[in-house]
Design an enzyme around this catalytic site. Structure first.
Site, PDB file in Angstrom:
ATOM      1  N   GLU A 110       0.820  -1.216   0.000  1.00 24.22           N
ATOM      2  CA  GLU A 110       0.000   0.000   0.000  1.00 24.22           C
ATOM      3  C   GLU A 110       0.853   1.265   0.000  1.00 24.22           C
ATOM      4  O   GLU A 110       0.450   2.283  -0.573  1.00 24.22           O
ATOM      5  CB  GLU A 110      -0.956  -0.033   1.188  1.00 24.22           C
ATOM      6  CG  GLU A 110      -2.022  -1.113   1.020  1.00 24.22           C
ATOM      7  CD  GLU A 110      -2.912  -1.261   2.223  1.00 24.22           C
ATOM      8  OE1 GLU A 110      -4.145  -1.185   2.053  1.00 24.22           O
ATOM      9  OE2 GLU A 110      -2.397  -1.460   3.337  1.00 24.22           O
ATOM     10  N   GLU A 120      -4.040  -9.224   4.041  1.00 20.56           N
ATOM     11  CA  GLU A 120      -4.809  -8.805   5.227  1.00 20.56           C
ATOM     12  C   GLU A 120      -5.961  -9.743   5.566  1.00 20.56           C
ATOM     13  O   GLU A 120      -6.266  -9.973   6.741  1.00 20.56           O
ATOM     14  CB  GLU A 120      -5.339  -7.378   5.033  1.00 20.56           C
ATOM     15  CG  GLU A 120      -4.314  -6.286   5.253  1.00 20.56           C
ATOM     16  CD  GLU A 120      -3.457  -6.007   4.034  1.00 20.56           C
ATOM     17  OE1 GLU A 120      -2.693  -5.032   4.058  1.00 20.56           O
ATOM     18  OE2 GLU A 120      -3.534  -6.774   3.050  1.00 20.56           O
TER      19      GLU A 120
END
Length: 249
Positions: free
Chosen positions: A107, A127
């Site tokens: 990210e 995640e």
């Protein structure tokens, strides 16, 4: 302790996350120091472009889950994960990725304007394997960068791909031999620095203009997840090196 190093190379600021003992995972100190480095880039009129990389051939393994379990936050209010993913920067930022760019590390790269990657780099958003979502921009940005179903495969399976495959998908700007990503990113930075800074800033503002609202919606969903038993179990299982036992609660 200095966990983010900076070096000026011409009109480019090379920013290096320097926690190799933790695969450059982001804790509160890294977030604070990375935000400060980006402020230096923004405030110095003689700096035109930033390059973000990681020490010892690893970009970043993402959020430091062990630190998070103690209540430490890798986010800076108003600036997002690592002090970068929601920051409103006017100057171009290039990610130079070697080794792992996983979870929040990926990210951070997605939060940059361009990405250069070594051919064996590893990009992934795992995640969901920890009861979380890619809330540092992955869910918002990835579907805009590659075809929808490929982005959903990333987000729903949590499985990684190589830098070579990322190049085939158009996810990165340049694929380099392993070890050359930073050098190629610095060359690319020189090309960007030849252009008018106000025009570069205007391009960034327009392209990123729709993201703020999406992050606001995402925050509400993330808040719900962070209150779940599954999130705690996912983080604990990771720290204990075992498979999580999900309850859906």
């Amino acid at each position: 302790m200095t966990e983010v190093r900076t070096e000026r190379i011409g009109s480019t600021l090379l920013i290096t996350i320097d926690r190799p003992q933790a695969r450059n995972a982001v804790n509160a100190a890294v977030a604070t120091q990375l935000a400060a480095a980006l402020d230096d880039l923004e405030s110095d009129p003689t700096l035109r472009v930033g390059v973000l990389t990681g020490a010892e051939n690893t970009f970043s393994a993402g959020m430091d889950l062990k630190a998070a379990l103690t209540g430490e936050s890798p986010e800076i209010p108003g600036r997002g994960f690592g002090g970068l993913t929601e920051a409103e920067l006017t100057k171009p930022l290039i990610a130079a990725v070697e080794g792992f760019a996983m979870g929040g590390g990926f990210e951070l790269a997605l939060g940059c304007d361009l990405i250069v990657a070594g051919e064996d780099a590893k990009f992934g958003l795992p995640e969901v394997k920890r009861g979380l979502i890619a809330a540092g921009g992955g869910v918002i940005r990835l579907p805009k960068r590659i075809p929808h179903h490929l982005a959903m495969e990333f987000l729903l399976t949590g499985e990684p791909i190589t830098g070579r495959r990322a190049g085939e998908l158009g996810l990165v700007n340049r694929v380099t031999p392993n070890g050359d990503a930073a050098a190629v990113a610095l060359q690319l930075a020189e090309k960007l620095a030849e252009n008018a800074p106000l025009a570069l800033a205007a391009v960034k503002k327009i392209v990123r203009g729709s993201e703020a609202k999406a992050f606001a919606v995402q925050r509400e969903e993330t808040k719900k997840l962070m209150q779940s038993k599954d999130v705690r179990e996912g983080m604990t299982a990771f720290a204990e090196r075992r498979a999580p036992k999900w309850t859906g609660e």
